[in-house]
Motif scaffolding. Structure first.
Motif, PDB file in Angstrom:
ATOM      1  N   TYR A  13       6.376   4.780  -2.269  1.00  0.00           N
ATOM      2  CA  TYR A  13       5.027   5.058  -2.762  1.00  0.00           C
ATOM      3  C   TYR A  13       4.332   6.092  -1.885  1.00  0.00           C
ATOM      4  O   TYR A  13       4.560   6.163  -0.685  1.00  0.00           O
ATOM      5  CB  TYR A  13       4.184   3.789  -2.798  1.00  0.00           C
ATOM      6  CG  TYR A  13       4.752   2.705  -3.674  1.00  0.00           C
ATOM      7  CD1 TYR A  13       5.192   2.997  -4.971  1.00  0.00           C
ATOM      8  CD2 TYR A  13       4.869   1.392  -3.228  1.00  0.00           C
ATOM      9  CE1 TYR A  13       5.719   2.010  -5.791  1.00  0.00           C
ATOM     10  CE2 TYR A  13       5.395   0.395  -4.040  1.00  0.00           C
ATOM     11  CZ  TYR A  13       5.820   0.709  -5.314  1.00  0.00           C
ATOM     12  OH  TYR A  13       6.344  -0.265  -6.108  1.00  0.00           O
ATOM     13  N   ARG A  17      -2.956   1.287  -2.094  1.00  0.00           N
ATOM     14  CA  ARG A  17      -3.929   0.881  -3.093  1.00  0.00           C
ATOM     15  C   ARG A  17      -5.147   0.321  -2.383  1.00  0.00           C
ATOM     16  O   ARG A  17      -5.137   0.099  -1.176  1.00  0.00           O
ATOM     17  CB  ARG A  17      -3.328  -0.191  -3.982  1.00  0.00           C
ATOM     18  CG  ARG A  17      -2.289   0.328  -4.931  1.00  0.00           C
ATOM     19  CD  ARG A  17      -1.990  -0.778  -5.919  1.00  0.00           C
ATOM     20  NE  ARG A  17      -0.936  -0.432  -6.836  1.00  0.00           N
ATOM     21  CZ  ARG A  17      -0.177  -1.342  -7.438  1.00  0.00           C
ATOM     22  NH1 ARG A  17      -0.365  -2.622  -7.186  1.00  0.00           N
ATOM     23  NH2 ARG A  17       0.747  -0.974  -8.287  1.00  0.00           N
ATOM     24  N   GLN A  20      -5.412  -2.213   0.841  1.00  0.00           N
ATOM     25  CA  GLN A  20      -4.173  -2.347   1.612  1.00  0.00           C
ATOM     26  C   GLN A  20      -4.294  -1.760   3.022  1.00  0.00           C
ATOM     27  O   GLN A  20      -3.887  -2.398   4.001  1.00  0.00           O
ATOM     28  CB  GLN A  20      -3.005  -1.679   0.871  1.00  0.00           C
ATOM     29  CG  GLN A  20      -2.536  -2.460  -0.348  1.00  0.00           C
ATOM     30  CD  GLN A  20      -1.386  -1.795  -1.084  1.00  0.00           C
ATOM     31  OE1 GLN A  20      -1.237  -0.571  -1.076  1.00  0.00           O
ATOM     32  NE2 GLN A  20      -0.569  -2.599  -1.750  1.00  0.00           N
ATOM     33  N   GLY A  42      -0.880  -6.012  -5.099  1.00  0.00           N
ATOM     34  CA  GLY A  42      -0.005  -5.499  -4.050  1.00  0.00           C
ATOM     35  C   GLY A  42      -0.248  -6.156  -2.708  1.00  0.00           C
ATOM     36  O   GLY A  42      -0.319  -5.480  -1.671  1.00  0.00           O
ATOM     37  N   SER A 294       7.908  -7.375 -13.090  1.00  0.00           N
ATOM     38  CA  SER A 294       6.851  -6.366 -13.168  1.00  0.00           C
ATOM     39  C   SER A 294       6.642  -5.822 -14.569  1.00  0.00           C
ATOM     40  O   SER A 294       5.609  -5.282 -14.872  1.00  0.00           O
ATOM     41  CB  SER A 294       7.153  -5.223 -12.198  1.00  0.00           C
ATOM     42  OG  SER A 294       8.248  -4.470 -12.665  1.00  0.00           O
TER      43      SER A 294
END
Ligand code: ADP
Ligand code: MG
Length: 605
Positions: A13, A17, A20, A42, A294
């Motif tokens: 990634y 987000r 985080q 997350g 997911s």
């Protein structure tokens, strides 16, 4: 390496987000943290990234075997050495894992709370350097939560036994303040950095449907969304059996899950769902905690669940990959009665006294009432839920069935006044059904027995359909002109403002415009120019690779990553690494095959 490099290298990634980074930074500074973030936000990365940057071992306490397995599988795929220690291992395997752990083989170890104070584990823990203890699903320490686990209470004792106190991090998706307080106290968090991120799941579309034929609704939806994976939640085992059976008869690849099946069958069915062999799961609420699949594209509630906490958690299992997903609640008034029955049946919890138990039941009835309001409101559904969790938004999301329904204002003065009068005249002794039947002038034995046929309101609304009277009663409750008690047999009562209904006329209620076909909102695919046939090819390849490795397809790559590949069509390894969710390990492992498939497709054009 720093946190950004870890994020890219292992998880693939580019950016963190919401929330985080704050939590990761605090942990790296040696501060305790408490992250309250909705499902799919997350949370795992918040402790996994620092775990990789810290010196010693991170212990993750997690309540469920399936959850640990899934997480460790994901970490191993990312090239991170992790292991789990729980009752699914044989004594030999457990011993071996501990031996390896002592040599420093694993950075992250998942452990069941029951293990913490056992001799063998404790002596291991005293021998190695434990930098962090993470408590996932931390609401399990709360006696007020749905998922209370007494063994979670041992965590703080375990931490006290360690020679050096590690940094402690706790994570949950449960927002209510009682539960939060419990977590802070029971885990003895020390001046934690607390992060609560918004509870809104922007990629979820919420619908409530009150159509009578629930099964037809399900079939309809599945027909329009073939090959999608989803969960259908039912309130009872019997309904699970029924719905699953009927789906199978129609050739829909469904499977089922409830507490009445053997462990073996449950495991098998769960795997079939995870591996997309049976993409549709019909289940009771026993299914789901710890399912991190997911690509769940829809969650349908065949019955109204018992409260908004459960609903939001269960519905939240849709769209964890951040792609669009749909949450449908099929509501029928009978669901209220069924839930009331279940609340009364609740088995005594040995940890609770009789008094506490009464308290719990009362609270459950109140929660059920809020859930019923959700199903009957004409306001924005997203706003309703967020307000329940203490967040205030604009009351228009444009992405729920209410925001997309055309409403008309209707004058319900006559009905509202009749209802209030009826409640008053019968001495506030009856529930919604008796009130409705009386107003309709129904000839039931019950009404005769209760002498309601003599009530001056008897038959006063004979020309108004039942659903409308019920709607108005619900509306009056929402506006607090009436309230329904929390008793075993709920009774409709007057409030201080009831009489306003006679003063503040007209009484206007928002109601859906008469049965018109609602346009389904267009599902926006974030990547508009995705090549669908390539996406299908990539899915096939993913399935093939997953089968060979005996892991679920979504652990190879998420739907989101595949969609991005099908849109960007990377040609080189570098371009492939740019795709969200592609880290170095996965690129090395799968890059070639995926790049080949993409190149083949390009050639054939
Ligand atoms: P939670 O435990 O909060 O319910 P998870 O930790 O299981 O959520 O994460 C949900 C999904 O979001 C996972 O597929 C995860 O890889 C993904 N994810 C987490 N952080 C990021 C990020 N910074 N960028 C992109 N995807 C992320
Ligand atoms: Mg989680």
């Amino acid at each position: 390496m720093d946190k950004n490099q870890v994020l890219k290298k292992y998880f693939g990634y580019d950016s963190f987000r919401e929330g985080q980074e704050t939590l990761i930074d605090a942990l790296l500074n040696g501060q305790d943290v408490f992250g309250i973030m909705p499902t799919g936000a997350g949370k795992s990365l918040c402790y996994q990234v620092p775990a990789l940057l810290m010196e010693g071992i991170t212990l993750v306490v997690s309540p469920l075997i399936s959850l640990m397995k899934d997480q460790v599988g994901t970490l191993n795929q990312a090239g991170i050495h992790a292991a789990f220690l729980n009752s699914s291992l044989t004594a030999g395997q457990y011993h071996k894992a501990l031996e390896l752990a002592k040599t420093g083989r694993y950075k992250i170890i998942y452990v069941a709370p029951e293990r913490l104070l056992l001799d063998e584990f404790l002596s291991f823990a005293l021998q190695v350097k434990i930098s962090m203890v993470t408590v996932d699903e931390a609401h399990c320490v709360s006696q007020w939560g749905q998922d209370f686990r007494p063994s979670y209470l041992k965590i703080s004792e375990f931490i006290r036994l360690l020679p050096v106190r590690p940094v402690v991090s706790a994570f949950t998706a449960t927002a209510t303040s009682e539960v939060r307080e419990d977590i802070l106290a029971a885990l003895d968090l020390q001046q934690p950095e607390m992060v609560t991120t918004g509870f809104d799941r922007k990629n979820l579309f919420y619908t409530v449907s009150t159509k009578k034929d629930k099964f037809a609704e399900v079939i309809n939806y599945l027909a329009q969304h073939p090959a999608e994976s989803g969960i259908i939640y039912c309130l009872t085992r019997k309904t699970v059996e029924e719905v699953c059976g009927k789906l199978l008869l129609r050739g829909i690849p469904a499977t089922r899950y409830h507490a009445g099946l053997s462990d073996k069958e449950r495991q098998q069915n769960q795997d079939d769902f995870l591996y997309d062999i049976s993409p549709v799961m019909v289940a009771t609420n026993a299914f789901g905690m710890g399912i991190d699949k997911s690509n769940v594209r829809f969650v349908i509630h065949y019955n109204m669940p018992k409260n908004i906490e459960s609903y939001y958690q269960e519905a939240g299992r849709a769209g964890r990959d951040g792609e669009e997903a749909t949450c449908i609640l099929l509501y029928a008034p009978q669901d209220v009665a069924l839930n009331q029955f279940l609340i009364e049946q609740e088995v005594e919890n040995e940890a609770l006294t009789e008094e506490d138990m009464q308290f719990v039941k009362e609270r459950d009835r109140e929660r059920l009432k809020q859930m019923t309001f959700y199903c009957t409101t004409n306001e924005c559904l997203r706003d309703f839920v967020l307000r329940y969790f203490g967040e205030y938004t604009s009351n228009y999301c444009g992405k729920c069935s209410n925001c997309l329904t055309e409403f008309v204002d209707i004058d319900v003065t006559k009905i509202a006044q009749a209802v209030i009068e009826c409640v008053k005249r019968c001495g506030q002794r009856f529930g919604m059904t008796v009130i409705t039947e009386t107003l309709r002038g129904s000839q039931s034995v019950k009404l005769k027995q209760n002498r309601m046929v003599e009530n001056p309101c008897f038959g006063k609304l004979a020309d108004v359909p039942v659903f409308r009277i019920r709607q108005v009663i619900q509306f009056l409750c929402q506006k607090q002109y009436l309230f329904v008690t929390d008793d075993k047999y709920p009774v409709v009562k007057l409030t201080e403002t009831s009489k306003d209904v006679f003063l503040q006329t007209p009484v206007i209620m928002k109601a859906a415009k008469e049965r018109e076909h609602k346009k389904k909102p267009k599902e926006t695919v974030a990547l508009g120019d995705m090549d669908y046939s390539l996406f299908e090819k990539l899915r096939k390849l993913r399935m093939e690779l997953a089968k060979a490795e005996h892991i679920p397809p979504y652990i190879v790559f998420s739907d989101k990553s595949l969609k991005e590949m099908a849109a960007k069509k990377p040609k080189t390894k570098e371009a492939f690494l740019e795709i969200n969710g592609v880290g170095e390990n996965k690129c090395q492992k799968y890059g070639k095959r995926f790049l080949e498939t993409i190149a083949e497709k390009e050639k054939s054009l």
